[in-house]
Structures are given as C-alpha cells and as structure tokens.
Design a protein around this motif. Structure first.
Motif, PDB file in Angstrom:
ATOM      1  N   TRP A  49      27.724 -35.970  -2.379  1.00 45.96           N
ATOM      2  CA  TRP A  49      26.704 -35.585  -1.400  1.00 45.96           C
ATOM      3  C   TRP A  49      25.410 -35.105  -2.043  1.00 45.96           C
ATOM      4  N   PRO A  51      21.903 -34.530  -3.422  1.00 47.88           N
ATOM      5  CA  PRO A  51      20.722 -35.390  -3.295  1.00 47.88           C
ATOM      6  C   PRO A  51      19.980 -35.582  -4.624  1.00 47.88           C
ATOM      7  N   GLU A  53      17.844 -37.465  -7.349  1.00 49.11           N
ATOM      8  CA  GLU A  53      16.831 -38.511  -7.274  1.00 49.11           C
ATOM      9  C   GLU A  53      17.116 -39.619  -8.270  1.00 49.11           C
ATOM     10  N   GLU A 220      16.936 -28.284  -0.308  1.00 50.39           N
ATOM     11  CA  GLU A 220      16.884 -29.604   0.306  1.00 50.39           C
ATOM     12  C   GLU A 220      18.098 -29.913   1.170  1.00 50.39           C
ATOM     13  N   GLY A 221      19.151 -29.136   1.045  1.00 47.42           N
ATOM     14  CA  GLY A 221      20.316 -29.409   1.860  1.00 47.42           C
ATOM     15  C   GLY A 221      21.302 -28.264   1.817  1.00 47.42           C
ATOM     16  N   ARG A 223      25.444 -27.607   3.289  1.00 46.82           N
ATOM     17  CA  ARG A 223      26.587 -28.266   3.919  1.00 46.82           C
ATOM     18  C   ARG A 223      27.803 -27.361   3.826  1.00 46.82           C
ATOM     19  N   ALA A 292      21.910 -27.310  -2.011  1.00 49.64           N
ATOM     20  CA  ALA A 292      21.239 -28.147  -3.000  1.00 49.64           C
ATOM     21  C   ALA A 292      19.771 -27.749  -3.029  1.00 49.64           C
ATOM     22  N   ARG A 294      16.004 -27.714  -5.230  1.00 51.64           N
ATOM     23  CA  ARG A 294      15.265 -28.423  -6.274  1.00 51.64           C
ATOM     24  C   ARG A 294      14.160 -27.546  -6.857  1.00 51.64           C
TER      25      ARG A 294
END
Length: 297
Positions: A49, A51, A53, A220-221, A223, A292, A294
């Motif tokens: 999962w 993210p 790049e 950025e995420g 979960r 997540a 960055r």
C-alpha cells in the motif's frame, strides 16, 4: 520492538526500539518470529500500500526486531538494501541468521543502537541516502518521539517516505465469554495493566499524523488494518497466543484474583485439553494503523 511487533508488540524511559508492552522484558526473539510468521500477509499488504514514487534503493528499518518488516520490505523492493536498527544484539543476530537462510544477507546491514541516545550513522553521508524509513511498533516507545520524527526527517532523502505502523494495543486471542469458568478473563488481565502502561508507554495510541506534520512531513495517507487470524487456519496462532499470554500473566499476576490466575494457568498449560494450544476458538484480533508521510523535496 513489523513489532507488527506485537506488543513487542513490543516500555521504559530508556527503551530498546522493540521492547514488550508487558513489564517482563526478557528476550523477545521467539514472539517476534511468531509475529512475523502469523502476520506475514498483513505485513505484505501494508508494504504494497505504501505510496512510493519509485522503488527505493536504500531503506532503514527502525526498531527492526528479528526482521518482520525488514524481510517484507526486501520482498516488496527487490532492488533495495535495508539498514536494520535495533538495541538488542540478540534480535540482530537472529535477523542476520534469517537473512543468510533466505539468501539476502548481502542486502542487509545491521546497526545496534539505542535511538533515545546518540543516533548512529544511518546513511546521510552515503551515496544513496534512505528513500524510505520504516518504523513498526517502535515510535511509541521513544522517550522523545517528536525528536525522533525530526531526526528521521533529516535522515531521509528529499522526497523520501516515512512509514509509521502502530498497533491499537496488545492483541486479543480469546472470545469474550472465555474461558467458561471465568468469562472475560483476558480483558481483566488487560485492565490490570492499563495504569502501568499509561505511565510507562504514554505515547501508545497517539495520533501520529499531526506529529508528522509538525516535524515537516506531508502526510499522504493513513490506513487502519483490521487483523483477524483464526487459529484453525494457522497452527502458529496457538503458539503465538501462548507466548503472548504468558507475558501478559507475568505483568498482570499481581492484580488478579486467585480464581483468575488458576484459570489463566490452565489456558497456559501446553498439555491441557483446555489450553490455548488445543482450543479451536483462538484467534489473533487487533488493529494496525499506518501513516505514510513524505519529506518535502
């Protein structure tokens, strides 16, 4: 102490990165190995999962334990090398043994360090700075997690990703009405430890999103993964439950009634037909939350 550790899982003011959430520290290699075995599918789903790049070449695993996260990351990113960091020499030795057995020893570097003390050189001066840092069930043990977040920010390559995995708490293994003679026993054990955990591990259950943002990351995420692994599906679940409940007993015994202790000891008896190794209703139940974040380029 993935961990998911579990409770390595894996608290004190001067913690190893993967200590237990129970007061008896001791060696956790067995339970960490079991954690990696029974939660391998969930570890793989979390790494899938992320993210990213582009596939990272250098990954740092903070509080690696015996390697649950390290090996999940190596499998997810076959071109990467991992720097695995832990305060336990025993955990790192076990990780190196497993890396050799899997044929990936050349892709793993181990570093012994207490991350509440002076940080070791983890790649800032190397040709390839870490593009991914992974911390599973370790941040909440830090004496000053905000300082740790800032150090990770400075360590990462610009645009790199920081993955934080934290557990909802110590896993549950028994139905609420078990055992028959003392229903609710497991929850009473957890309640007996609640005050001690609040004092020793105050950052457990924190919302890491705002903390990551304050340290200079863009989140950025996020979960939350619900974990349920039935014992009927994997015989290792029973061994994992046995090891975990033994540690729970060691921490909660002082506050339990004699009847609860007797019932718990029957559950922990490997030869008993009523023990966790032979029950057909044992399952791992917990949650993991993943952030997540960055580093800005």
């Amino acid at each position: 102490m993935t961990h998911a550790s579990p409770h390595p899982a894996h608290g004190s003011a001067h913690p190893a990165p993967t200590p237990p959430d129970t007061p008896d520290a001791g060696d956790q290699s067995e339970i960490l190995d079991l954690d990696a075995e029974v939660l391998a599918e969930h570890n793989a789903s979390i790494t899938a999962w992320l993210p990213v790049e582009r596939a990272p070449r250098h990954v740092v695993d903070l509080g690696c334990g015996t390697g649950a996260g390290t090996f999940a990351l190596l499998a997810r990113f076959p071109g990467a090398e991992v720097t695995a960091v832990d305060a336990s020499a025993g955990h790192l030795e076990r990780l190196r043994e497993k890396a050799a057995a899997l044929g990936v020893a050349d892709r793993v570097r181990t570093v012994s360090a207490d991350l509440d003390a002076d940080w070791p050189e983890l790649g800032r001066s190397e040709p390839v700075r870490p593009e991914l840092v992974w911390a599973s069930a370790s941040l909440h043990h830090m004496a000053d997690p905000d300082r740790t977040l800032r150090r990770v920010h400075d360590l990462l390559a610009p645009g790199g990703l920081f993955a934080v995995v934290e557990l909802a708490g110590f896993p549950r293994f028994l139905p609420e009405d078990a055992p028959k003679e003392r229903p609710g026993l497991e929850e009473r054990c957890h309640a007996a430890l609640a005050h001690r955990h609040a004092e020793q591990v105050p950052h457990r259950g924190a919302d890491w999103g705002p903390k990551l943002a304050a340290a200079g990351f863009d989140v950025e995420g996020e979960r939350t993964v619900t974990v349920r692994v039935e014992g009927s599906r994997d015989e290792a679940v029973g061994r994992y439950a046995l090891s975990s409940l033994r540690r729970l007993r060691a921490g909660a015994a002082h506050a339990l009634a004699a009847e609860d202790l007797a019932a718990l000891d029957r559950l922990l008896d490997p030869g008993s037909g009523h023990g966790v190794l032979r029950r057909d209703d044992v399952a791992i139940r917990t949650e993991r939350t993943v952030w997540a974040a960055r580093r800005r380029a």
